[in-house]
Design a protein around this motif. Structure first.
Motif, PDB file in Angstrom:
ATOM      1  N   VAL A  16       0.835  -1.186   0.000  1.00 55.24           N
ATOM      2  CA  VAL A  16       0.000   0.000   0.000  1.00 55.24           C
ATOM      3  C   VAL A  16       0.873   1.239   0.000  1.00 55.24           C
ATOM      4  CG1 VAL A  16      -1.820   1.233   1.229  1.00 55.24           C
ATOM      5  CG2 VAL A  16      -1.762  -1.266   1.270  1.00 55.24           C
ATOM      6  N   ARG A  19       0.179   6.765   1.937  1.00 60.52           N
ATOM      7  CA  ARG A  19      -0.695   7.903   1.747  1.00 60.52           C
ATOM      8  C   ARG A  19      -1.646   7.953   2.940  1.00 60.52           C
ATOM      9  NH1 ARG A  19      -4.542   5.699  -3.121  1.00 60.52           N
ATOM     10  NH2 ARG A  19      -2.644   4.584  -3.692  1.00 60.52           N
ATOM     11  N   ASP A  24      -7.240   6.800   0.909  1.00 60.85           N
ATOM     12  CA  ASP A  24      -6.967   5.481   0.337  1.00 60.85           C
ATOM     13  C   ASP A  24      -8.293   4.773   0.066  1.00 60.85           C
ATOM     14  OD1 ASP A  24      -6.234   2.888  -0.257  1.00 60.85           O
ATOM     15  OD2 ASP A  24      -4.642   2.804   1.232  1.00 60.85           O
ATOM     16  N   THR A 146      -3.797  -1.575   4.992  1.00 57.99           N
ATOM     17  CA  THR A 146      -3.095  -0.296   4.951  1.00 57.99           C
ATOM     18  C   THR A 146      -1.654  -0.490   5.371  1.00 57.99           C
ATOM     19  OG1 THR A 146      -3.246   2.027   5.634  1.00 57.99           O
ATOM     20  CG2 THR A 146      -3.617   0.374   7.337  1.00 57.99           C
TER      21      THR A 146
END
Length: 420
Positions: A16, A19, A24, A146
């Motif tokens: 991932v 960010r 996301d 994430t």
């Protein structure tokens, strides 16, 4: 005893991009699925309570509501093993599908006939059994959707989803009951849970590095024992579990049974108690919002200890609030401080545990919160009957404060930091 710390973010976090989680799409799909499922849960519990009261006596309704607690407590640790062995995404999808089918089946049954308590009892038993698997898997899933550095922000976003579900779920369930009885409310709950399934299917999860993934050569019992040993030997997770246990034991009684008895004693009534609960919910929501916006807070271990101490003092002060307005203000403070300490403890749990063991780690913390802490409610009620609200709230605050003592006394937890 070997001291174990969370591994640094390496190839596992490359899946991932780094960010902000709120930008996301993968995280937002997961959060939407989680929120829909949680709103459905709130509607379900209201519908179950209403249907059980209408179908039997208050005592029988209480039994139906309690049926789900036993399998959840007995099977929670096993649910953590299942989440780690088969992957939390797969387990959450399967769990939500089973819960959806069970709730909609009872809704259809109630729509056609009045079968009494037995289908409600079966539904509660199925829901509790599935929850024992669902809860650890939900806790383990964020680390797969994430990056390591965004887990703290995701914890705050998850807290906001929980607050949203509690605010929206009860009125929505009440509307369903008013329009079409328990059958309609169960139908709404089932459809909301159903919404989460395609969203979860669209969520991408990262694979664990080969050294972290389960090879399948061990038995489920060996995995469970290994998970418990991992927690016991971890310099942060071991004291963190103890701090969570003390915090929940001192918090659950006063803010559930104790608050009801306090409102009755002071003549605030149901509406007054609702205002106090609204104050608490607002404070807890602000704490989650802070974590979601900031992404991390420095000196997380020390800050968790200090907020536990301050929140404990606020819990004790709640019983001595001179009027309803003051009680609402104190409850807001309790929610803010307890919400922040709880969010920090949850974020530390997420970021310190290895993703491959996070299901079992979540299972242990959930067992403390959902299995052991509710035992304090009848004890609090009995103690208030014997000694009054003030002394019991003060003792509960002292028990809660022991969590802060543990956090400061354990060097690993005291020095723990959240990832950047």
């Amino acid at each position: 005893m070997t001291a174990i710390t969370a591994p640094p973010a390496t190839t596992a976090d490359a899946f991932v991009p780094e960010r902000p989680a709120h930008r996301d799409g993968n995280v937002l799909r997961w959060l939407s699925a989680y929120a829909a499922s949680m709103v459905g849960d709130n509607v379900y519990y209201l519908a179950l309570s209403w249907a059980a009261v209408r179908a039997g006596s208050p005592a029988q309704a209480g039994v139906v509501m309690a049926v789900s607690a036993l399998p959840r407590a007995l099977l929670m640790l096993g649910g953590g093993v299942i989440a780690d062995r088969f992957g939390p995404r797969r387990v959450v999808i399967g769990s939500d599908a089973v819960r959806c089918v069970a709730v909609l089946a009872v809704a259809a049954l109630l729509w056609r006939a009045d079968p009494g308590l037995w289908p409600l009892t079966v539904l509660a038993l199925v829901f509790g059994t599935v929850d024992a698997v669902f809860t650890p898997a939900v806790g383990a899933l964020p680390a797969r959707v994430t990056s390591h550095g965004q887990l703290t922000r995701v914890q705050g976003m998850r807290g906001l989803a929980i607050r949203f579900a509690s605010v929206v779920g009860a009125p929505l369930g009440g509307l369903g009951v008013a329009l079409g009885g328990a059958a309609a409310a169960f139908g709404i709950a089932g459809l909301l849970i159903a919404v989460s399934v395609p969203l979860l299917i669209s969520v991408r999860t990262r694979e664990l590095p080969p050294e972290d993934a389960s090879g399948g050569a061990t038995t489920a019992w060996q995995d469970l024992v290994a998970g418990l040993r991992y927690i016991r030997g971890h310099r942060v997770l071991a004291p963190l579990m103890l701090a969570i246990a003390f915090g929940d034991l001192g918090f659950v009684g006063p803010l559930n049974v104790g608050l009801t008895l306090l409102a009755d004693e002071r003549g605030w009534g149901a509406s007054g108690m609702g205002w106090v609960l609204a104050g608490f919910g607002t404070g807890a929501g602000l704490a989650s919002l802070l974590l979601a916006v900031r992404g991390r807070l420095p000196r997380a271990g020390r800050l968790a200890a200090y907020t536990i101490f301050a929140g404990s003092a606020a819990i004790g002060a709640l019983a001595y609030a001179p009027n309803l307005a003051a009680a609402v203000g104190v409850a807001l403070l309790v929610g803010l401080l307890a919400g922040l300490s709880g969010a920090l403890c949850g974020a530390l749990l997420q970021t310190q545990a290895e993703p491959a063991r996070l299901g079992r780690v979540t299972a242990v913390s959930s067992l403390v919160s959902l299995g052991f802490a509710p035992l304090s409610m009848p004890l609090s009620a009995a103690a208030i009957g014997a000694w009054g609200t003030g002394p019991v709230f003060v003792v509960s605050a002292a028990v809660c404060g022991l969590g802060g003592v543990v956090a400061l006394a354990a060097p690993g937890l005291r020095r723990a930091e959240l990832p950047h």
